[in-house]
Design an enzyme around this catalytic site. Sequence first.
Site, PDB file in Angstrom:
ATOM      1  N   ARG A   1       4.029  48.241  14.989  1.00 39.03           N
ATOM      2  CA  ARG A   1       3.221  47.022  15.182  1.00 39.03           C
ATOM      3  C   ARG A   1       3.047  46.216  13.878  1.00 39.03           C
ATOM      4  O   ARG A   1       2.008  45.576  13.659  1.00 39.03           O
ATOM      5  CB  ARG A   1       1.847  47.399  15.773  1.00 39.03           C
ATOM      6  CG  ARG A   1       1.375  46.442  16.866  1.00 39.03           C
ATOM      7  CD  ARG A   1       0.038  46.847  17.464  1.00 39.03           C
ATOM      8  NE  ARG A   1       0.108  48.034  18.284  1.00 39.03           N
ATOM      9  CZ  ARG A   1      -0.937  48.807  18.614  1.00 39.03           C
ATOM     10  NH1 ARG A   1      -2.148  48.503  18.173  1.00 39.03           N
ATOM     11  NH2 ARG A   1      -0.792  49.863  19.363  1.00 39.03           N
TER      12      ARG A   1
ATOM     13  N   ARG B   1      -1.672  41.394  14.223  1.00 38.29           N
ATOM     14  CA  ARG B   1      -2.900  40.650  13.920  1.00 38.29           C
ATOM     15  C   ARG B   1      -3.499  40.893  12.537  1.00 38.29           C
ATOM     16  O   ARG B   1      -4.382  40.155  12.113  1.00 38.29           O
ATOM     17  CB  ARG B   1      -3.950  40.950  14.999  1.00 38.29           C
ATOM     18  CG  ARG B   1      -3.683  40.201  16.300  1.00 38.29           C
ATOM     19  CD  ARG B   1      -4.885  40.251  17.208  1.00 38.29           C
ATOM     20  NE  ARG B   1      -5.051  41.569  17.810  1.00 38.29           N
ATOM     21  CZ  ARG B   1      -6.204  42.087  18.200  1.00 38.29           C
ATOM     22  NH1 ARG B   1      -7.332  41.408  18.024  1.00 38.29           N
ATOM     23  NH2 ARG B   1      -6.259  43.273  18.757  1.00 38.29           N
TER      24      ARG B   1
ATOM     25  N   ARG C   1       0.243  32.944  16.387  1.00 36.04           N
ATOM     26  CA  ARG C   1      -0.337  33.348  17.674  1.00 36.04           C
ATOM     27  C   ARG C   1      -1.243  32.262  18.231  1.00 36.04           C
ATOM     28  O   ARG C   1      -1.274  32.006  19.439  1.00 36.04           O
ATOM     29  CB  ARG C   1      -1.106  34.667  17.482  1.00 36.04           C
ATOM     30  CG  ARG C   1      -1.803  35.188  18.726  1.00 36.04           C
ATOM     31  CD  ARG C   1      -0.797  35.755  19.717  1.00 36.04           C
ATOM     32  NE  ARG C   1      -1.413  36.009  21.017  1.00 36.04           N
ATOM     33  CZ  ARG C   1      -1.592  35.077  21.949  1.00 36.04           C
ATOM     34  NH1 ARG C   1      -1.220  33.826  21.719  1.00 36.04           N
ATOM     35  NH2 ARG C   1      -2.129  35.386  23.112  1.00 36.04           N
TER      36      ARG C   1
ATOM     37  N   ASP D   1       7.056  43.276  23.962  1.00 37.65           N
ATOM     38  CA  ASP D   1       6.088  44.206  24.541  1.00 37.65           C
ATOM     39  C   ASP D   1       6.808  45.111  25.536  1.00 37.65           C
ATOM     40  O   ASP D   1       7.786  44.691  26.170  1.00 37.65           O
ATOM     41  CB  ASP D   1       4.967  43.442  25.249  1.00 37.65           C
ATOM     42  CG  ASP D   1       3.808  44.362  25.602  1.00 37.65           C
ATOM     43  OD1 ASP D   1       2.935  44.560  24.744  1.00 37.65           O
ATOM     44  OD2 ASP D   1       3.811  44.924  26.725  1.00 37.65           O
TER      45      ASP D   1
ATOM     46  N   TYR E   1       1.153  51.877  33.620  1.00 38.77           N
ATOM     47  CA  TYR E   1       0.626  50.508  33.693  1.00 38.77           C
ATOM     48  C   TYR E   1       0.958  49.862  35.043  1.00 38.77           C
ATOM     49  O   TYR E   1       0.139  49.162  35.629  1.00 38.77           O
ATOM     50  CB  TYR E   1       1.238  49.634  32.594  1.00 38.77           C
ATOM     51  CG  TYR E   1       0.633  49.774  31.219  1.00 38.77           C
ATOM     52  CD1 TYR E   1      -0.618  49.240  30.929  1.00 38.77           C
ATOM     53  CD2 TYR E   1       1.321  50.400  30.192  1.00 38.77           C
ATOM     54  CE1 TYR E   1      -1.163  49.344  29.650  1.00 38.77           C
ATOM     55  CE2 TYR E   1       0.793  50.506  28.916  1.00 38.77           C
ATOM     56  CZ  TYR E   1      -0.451  49.975  28.643  1.00 38.77           C
ATOM     57  OH  TYR E   1      -0.983  50.079  27.397  1.00 38.77           O
TER      58      TYR E   1
END
Lengths: 347, 347
Positions: free
Chosen positions: B28, B32, B41, B78, B154
């Site tokens: 990752r 962020r 973003r 993703d 998921y």
Amino acid sequence: VTGSRPEKTLLRVLAGDPVWPLPIWLMRQAGRYLPEYREVRARAGSFLDLCYTPALAAAVTLQPIRRFGFDAAIIFSDILVVPHALGQDVRFVENEGPRLEPITSEGDLKRLSEGMPLHCLAPVFETLERVKGALPSETTLLGFCGAPWTVASYMIAGKGTPDQAPARVIAYRDPAFMTALIDRLVEASTTYLVAQIDAGADAVQIFESFGGALPPALFGPLSLDPISRIVRGLKAARPQAKVIVFVRGGGPNLKCLAKARIADCIALDWTLDPAAALADLPSTLATQGNLDPLALVAGGPPLDRGIEAILQTVRGRPHIFNLGHGIVPETPIAHVERMIAQVRSAP
Amino acid sequence: VTGSRPEKTLLRVLAGDPVWPLPIWLMRQAGRYLPEYREVRARAGSFLDLCYTPALAAAVTLQPIRRFGFDAAIIFSDILVVPHALGQDVRFVENEGPRLEPITSEGDLKRLSEGMPLHCLAPVFETLERVKGALPSETTLLGFCGAPWTVASYMIAGKGTPDQAPARVIAYRDPAFMTALIDRLVEASTTYLVAQIDAGADAVQIFESFGGALPPALFGPLSLDPISRIVRGLKAARPQAKVIVFVRGGGPNLKCLAKARIADCIALDWTLDPAAALADLPSTLATQGNLDPLALVAGGPPLDRGIEAILQTVRGRPHIFNLGHGIVPETPIAHVERMIAQVRSAP
């Protein structure tokens, strides 16, 4: 002439005897999957009110014994009564879980009581006494507490958090505070377990629900060592007390726990292969577990096979049949009945 | 006369060579914690818009390479683009995570496309091509996908869930559906990884983020076997493709993965003791990891010691330095810089 009292099979297993059929109880067996529990819960005020009202807490503790004849009753309570007794604000928010006023520094520790104000937990001891009086003599009465790391992770974050991230950051950033908090919990938990034994508990279980996210460098100092200190302290004070230790996610570390010969029984979570786990443990050390609670929800052939696999593996060893984690609210009661019958009728 | 191109050290490690200083990248790493990522973003629409806009996805993929000179870039995307390409409704809700229209029965599977409609993922391949063109020649380009169990959990629950309870119940209750879903994901993921290699990826990582809650009876059929089938399918189609497999919580099962000699590299999560893990693995099998991402948040001496412990342990083995899970948004950039310097200056 008094008749001989039936023996408590679960205590025999904790002493290292193989017992067959296996004694059985379920983590969170007094809970929402039972309609009679939901009925009492609806009448009680908050969740903590239920824990602290001996008549109600004793009633729900006894419900699964009456319904299923489990070999052990575990006192209805919560691991967060310890921080609550120490003076931390603890609430249970419906459908969300516990909320605490976070404690994140050595300064915050001053808000907690010194030592362990046992009088705050008087209702728990009264519950134990009531249950003891009502329990069949062959049924073992279990007390419990949370392990210091698990309880500390709630105290720091103020709630349950994925992988206990806030507590883990603080463990790295402020080891002095973390050590001080863990030390307070070791002291409080030891005192609390001694008092539970004095109130009638035959044995106790220590729940390290969050053992799985600790890195190896922190597992010893934050999980294994504090648990060991509690068990040693309890046994120094009450040599007859038996202890089950449940470390969820503690897989690779169970061997250390077993080697240290601290606990009388190692409870296995549902992710462990019992054959591999048993191969690593002394054959006279009791084990407990470890059916996947969701296999019990699903039922059918996978449930039968899961139970059978455990029975085959633990045969001839001192083992207590249980789930590998708490029973979930969606569990059909018929599946519980079927499981008990299968365990008890095993040839 | 052309100058010789600097070699990709990470690929040397994947081939089994010990390389020192260790190559380093972070799971990752485009994320962020970087102000330049947050800036892009904010300009993009939804999270999926960002994934599917090659100019933006390539830009954020390259940001951590430009800033830190990592030895690998991993395509910004993703794991849920696979169910999205298959036709499942997938949205990312700010501060909540992904939301999908749940698929819970064989009937629901009819809503998914047959095979893998690669054209839906054309922007991902264009992103790979753009990054490939912009990347220093010594930097390895990584593609990735989620492992079938993680993605299926998921798809079934419609969101992330504690211990993947809904998918686990269905695995017991409806094994035919679960097998069918896993098979679809094996096929789709293999096709997807082949196409990523063709678009320029030097190697790929398969993320089993949720390997830790599977009981032993399900781990083989739902995690290990499907991953193995993907790797074998990829290597049959593209023999040069290198594969890193990351199974979070897969501790006790890594040995099986290594024995099967399926992957070129086993990525270790932060809860594993690297010394114990390496002792269980062949010395020529590459490993990756495994600093606790929260040690990187905390910084200071515990960070230095954590890095040093990994360096000492893996010295002389083929190892890629990485975190044991994704870098978190709260991570100070200065700590990342310090870590890279420590890894690269290790004597």
